[in-house]
Design a protein around this motif. Structure first.
Motif, PDB file in Angstrom:
ATOM      1  N   VAL A 317       0.853  -1.187   0.000  1.00  0.00           N
ATOM      2  CA  VAL A 317       0.000   0.000   0.000  1.00  0.00           C
ATOM      3  C   VAL A 317       0.890   1.239   0.000  1.00  0.00           C
ATOM      4  O   VAL A 317       1.829   1.332   0.780  1.00  0.00           O
ATOM      5  N   GLU A 340      -8.761   0.774  -3.851  1.00  0.00           N
ATOM      6  CA  GLU A 340      -9.920   0.334  -3.092  1.00  0.00           C
ATOM      7  C   GLU A 340     -11.083   0.311  -4.080  1.00  0.00           C
ATOM      8  O   GLU A 340     -10.956   0.765  -5.209  1.00  0.00           O
ATOM      9  N   MET A 396     -23.043   2.026   8.591  1.00  0.00           N
ATOM     10  CA  MET A 396     -22.135   2.619   7.598  1.00  0.00           C
ATOM     11  C   MET A 396     -22.802   3.838   6.979  1.00  0.00           C
ATOM     12  O   MET A 396     -24.023   3.891   6.886  1.00  0.00           O
TER      13      MET A 396
ATOM     14  N   ILE B   8      -2.160  -0.548   9.102  1.00  0.00           N
ATOM     15  CA  ILE B   8      -3.468   0.121   9.128  1.00  0.00           C
ATOM     16  C   ILE B   8      -4.300  -0.433   7.984  1.00  0.00           C
ATOM     17  O   ILE B   8      -3.859  -0.423   6.824  1.00  0.00           O
ATOM     18  N   THR B  10      -6.762  -0.405   5.061  1.00  0.00           N
ATOM     19  CA  THR B  10      -7.239   0.690   4.201  1.00  0.00           C
ATOM     20  C   THR B  10      -8.429   0.253   3.343  1.00  0.00           C
ATOM     21  O   THR B  10      -8.724   0.854   2.315  1.00  0.00           O
ATOM     22  N   THR B  12     -12.444  -0.412   2.342  1.00  0.00           N
ATOM     23  CA  THR B  12     -13.558   0.540   2.275  1.00  0.00           C
ATOM     24  C   THR B  12     -14.183   0.833   3.627  1.00  0.00           C
ATOM     25  O   THR B  12     -14.294   1.984   4.052  1.00  0.00           O
ATOM     26  N   ALA B  13     -14.604  -0.233   4.327  1.00  0.00           N
ATOM     27  CA  ALA B  13     -15.346  -0.036   5.564  1.00  0.00           C
ATOM     28  C   ALA B  13     -14.486   0.668   6.609  1.00  0.00           C
ATOM     29  O   ALA B  13     -14.939   1.618   7.257  1.00  0.00           O
ATOM     30  N   PHE B  15     -11.917   2.549   6.061  1.00  0.00           N
ATOM     31  CA  PHE B  15     -11.606   3.907   5.599  1.00  0.00           C
ATOM     32  C   PHE B  15     -12.719   4.869   5.985  1.00  0.00           C
ATOM     33  O   PHE B  15     -12.457   5.959   6.514  1.00  0.00           O
ATOM     34  N   SER B  20      -8.981   6.804   7.655  1.00  0.00           N
ATOM     35  CA  SER B  20      -8.356   7.937   6.969  1.00  0.00           C
ATOM     36  C   SER B  20      -7.632   8.824   7.976  1.00  0.00           C
ATOM     37  O   SER B  20      -6.605   9.423   7.665  1.00  0.00           O
ATOM     38  N   MET B  23      -4.339   7.095   9.256  1.00  0.00           N
ATOM     39  CA  MET B  23      -3.206   7.158   8.347  1.00  0.00           C
ATOM     40  C   MET B  23      -2.307   8.349   8.628  1.00  0.00           C
ATOM     41  O   MET B  23      -1.223   8.459   8.077  1.00  0.00           O
ATOM     42  N   ILE B  39       5.290   1.886   9.950  1.00  0.00           N
ATOM     43  CA  ILE B  39       3.857   1.941   9.624  1.00  0.00           C
ATOM     44  C   ILE B  39       3.641   1.541   8.172  1.00  0.00           C
ATOM     45  O   ILE B  39       4.278   2.086   7.269  1.00  0.00           O
ATOM     46  N   THR B  40       2.765   0.580   7.974  1.00  0.00           N
ATOM     47  CA  THR B  40       2.405   0.222   6.594  1.00  0.00           C
ATOM     48  C   THR B  40       0.896   0.161   6.472  1.00  0.00           C
ATOM     49  O   THR B  40       0.182   0.065   7.474  1.00  0.00           O
ATOM     50  N   GLY B  41       0.429   0.212   5.241  1.00  0.00           N
ATOM     51  CA  GLY B  41      -1.003   0.057   4.997  1.00  0.00           C
ATOM     52  C   GLY B  41      -1.259  -1.378   4.584  1.00  0.00           C
ATOM     53  O   GLY B  41      -0.363  -2.069   4.103  1.00  0.00           O
ATOM     54  N   SER B  42      -2.474  -1.813   4.751  1.00  0.00           N
ATOM     55  CA  SER B  42      -2.832  -3.153   4.308  1.00  0.00           C
ATOM     56  C   SER B  42      -4.137  -3.079   3.531  1.00  0.00           C
ATOM     57  O   SER B  42      -5.037  -2.328   3.917  1.00  0.00           O
ATOM     58  N   PRO B  43      -4.256  -3.843   2.450  1.00  0.00           N
ATOM     59  CA  PRO B  43      -5.582  -3.914   1.826  1.00  0.00           C
ATOM     60  C   PRO B  43      -6.531  -4.616   2.800  1.00  0.00           C
ATOM     61  O   PRO B  43      -6.086  -5.159   3.804  1.00  0.00           O
ATOM     62  N   CYS B  44      -7.801  -4.597   2.494  1.00  0.00           N
ATOM     63  CA  CYS B  44      -8.815  -5.101   3.427  1.00  0.00           C
ATOM     64  C   CYS B  44      -8.372  -6.364   4.163  1.00  0.00           C
ATOM     65  O   CYS B  44      -8.025  -7.365   3.545  1.00  0.00           O
TER      66      CYS B  44
END
Lengths: 427, 88
Positions: A317, A340, A396, B8, B10, B12-13, B15, B20, B23, B39-44
């Motif tokens: 990411v 996303e 949501m 973290i 990232t 949809t839900a 985010f 956000s 981050m 710190i890295t981001g992760s997909p769902c």
């Protein structure tokens, strides 16, 4: 950001990316031609509305693509109105095969009269392309168009006819002539047309006392094409307008517009979005991704996880270009963009609805996706139809629409506003 | 010394439910901790589909999933781990 290697079968050290792309495209698409139509314009400095209007549409009934560029008298809102009326009428009349002389007379007799100048006036150039590549061009008072074939300017034969106005008191003093020409487009042909904001740029400066002139503008176009034989209609139109803007010292003295039609090898883009309804189809999705020849976009966290697992490629990411409104994009070997899902797609739809215009300081997954789409000709959506239960939670925020509806919206915007070809497959 | 790994989510839900803001962790970390954390981001991560789904957003610190993640709690957790590492 763009992953050139995904579109090339081989890249040896002595080939330029353009040559390799051409070779690759020839292997893939012998005989296939796509008509890329795009334009670029800048408003006269200080105005908020362009007095030049460019309209394009694809006629669903006969597959014709019709584009009109009109320059309205003056600048600002009044000119915008004149140009919009003219462009809309010209496009509709041509689409409905109204005899062109009659159409021009109706337009000229219908335009509202400018209260300051006491005349009604707008120019137009209309290009009508049918699926057999027959091109018909009607010109009224714009600089003559340029036809480029194999990097050479061709001299088309034109028929001219005078248009007579009913009310002479609101007509410009000079006689009005309509020029009509026709030819058969060949792969690689380019048609470049622009308003006098281009030819008159720099007028009065030491370098261009009489303006840039059409001849110089044509030379500029030919040079650009020589430099980059693959230059897209979009990029070429932009470079002409930006060059004219430089002549005006970065403050356009008039609206500057350029339209380009390019008979090209289509650029294909694949976008996978959403997990397939059944897990057994995950392998099929990976296979579609692998076999596709063109740019590849993965849109959705779950979709990305599936692809990462099936293709055994990690996802990283990007945490550097953070935008509070759009989730960060990621990288995966073999993909040009990993984003996303639903929020990004929704933002893409908003940008496309706004004619592709977005704030120049924004760089996020949605703007990058828009750029990939705008630099493509055919876009293939593969939509997984598994419903994301996490989005159905009443806690949501509202507005997380169902994926397939947003995809349909994006596809139809790409077709109507940008004349792209789209295909949607559900899995 | 091994850095504390913070991931973290990232998706949809997460985010829309606060990731956000998470981050911005790198900026908000006290100076003393900045070189101790990666710190890295992760997909769902898929937590939105599990029994935890009403506790978005999610952050993983050294592999441990933190629910209802927010900046003060995450920073506090990092501080505790850093203390623990110092004394270890």
């Amino acid at each position: 950001m763009t992953n050139e290697t995904s579109t090339m079968t081989s890249l040896n050290a002595t080939e330029s990316p353009c040559e390799a792309q051409q070779k690759d495209e020839i292997q893939k698409n012998i005989g296939e031609t796509f008509v890329e139509v795009d334009h670029f314009q800048l408003c006269k400095s200080g105005q908020h509305s362009p007095g030049d209007v460019f309209l394009s549409e694809k006629n669903p009934s006969d597959g014709r693509t019709i584009s009109t560029l009109s320059d309205g008298l003056g600048s600002g809102i009044k000119a915008d109105v004149l140009a919009t009326l003219t462009a809309t009428m010209a496009t509709k009349f041509v689409a409905n095969d109204i005899p062109i002389k009659r159409a021009a007379e109706i337009i000229m007799n219908t335009l509202p009269v400018c209260s300051e100048r006491g005349i009604s006036y707008a120019t137009f150039t209309t290009v009508d392309i049918d699926p057999n590549s027959t091109v018909k061009i009607i010109e009224y008072d714009n600089p003559p168009y340029l036809l480029v074939r194999q990097q050479t300017a061709l001299d088309p034969i034109k028929e001219s006819t005078e248009i007579v106005r009913k009310d002479k008191s609101t007509a410009p003093r000079m006689k009005a002539y309509l020029h009509y020409s026709k030819f058969t487009g060949e792969p690689g042909d380019r048609l470049v047309f622009f308003s006098d904001g281009v030819t008159q740029s720099g007028m009065g400066t030491a370098l261009f006392p009489f303006g840039w002139t059409a001849e110089n503008a044509y030379s500029f176009v030919l040079d650009r094409i020589k430099e980059n034989p693959c230059v897209s209609a979009r990029d070429l139109a932009k470079s002409v307008v930006q060059e004219a803007c430089i002549h005006d010292g970065y403050k356009p003295k008039d609206d500057i517009s350029c339209g380009v039609v390019y008979f090209r090898n289509p650029r294909d883009t694949l976008i996978l979005t959403g997990p397939p309804i059944s897990k057994e189809s995950d392998k099929e999705l990976a296979s579609i991704f692998n076999l596709f020849n063109g740019k590849k976009v993965i849109c959705g966290g779950t979709t990305a996880n599936i692809m990462s697992r099936e293709l055994k490629k990690p996802i990283t990411v990007d945490m550097k270009n953070l935008d509070p409104e759009v989730p960060p994009f990621s990288e995966m070997e073999g993909a040009d963009l990993v984003s996303e899902g639903i929020i990004t797609l929704g933002t893409v739809a908003d940008i496309l609805e706004n004619n592709g215009v977005y704030s120049s300081d924004k760089d996020n997954a949605a703007t990058r996706m828009v750029e990939i789409f705008r630099n493509s000709d055919r876009i293939y959506f593969v939509v997984g139809t598994k419903i994301n239960e996490a989005h159905q939670d009443p806690n949501m925020p509202e507005g997380l629409e169902i994926r397939r509806n947003v995809v349909k919206k994006v596809a139809s915007l790409l077709e109507e506003k940008f004349l792209k070809e789209t295909h949607i497959q559900y899995l | 010394m091994r850095k504390i790994q913070v991931e973290i989510c990232t998706g949809t839900a997460c985010f829309v439910m606060g990731a956000s803001e998470l981050m911005l962790l790198e900026e908000k970390l006290p100076e003393s901790l900045q070189d101790k954390v990666e710190i890295t981001g992760s997909p769902c991560m898929g937590n939105c589909h599990s029994e935890r789904k009403s506790h978005l957003p999610f952050v993983k610190i050294d592999g441990e999933v933190i629910e209802d993640a927010n900046l003060p709690d995450v920073i506090e957790r990092i501080e505790k781990i850093a203390e623990g590492n110092k004394n270890a």
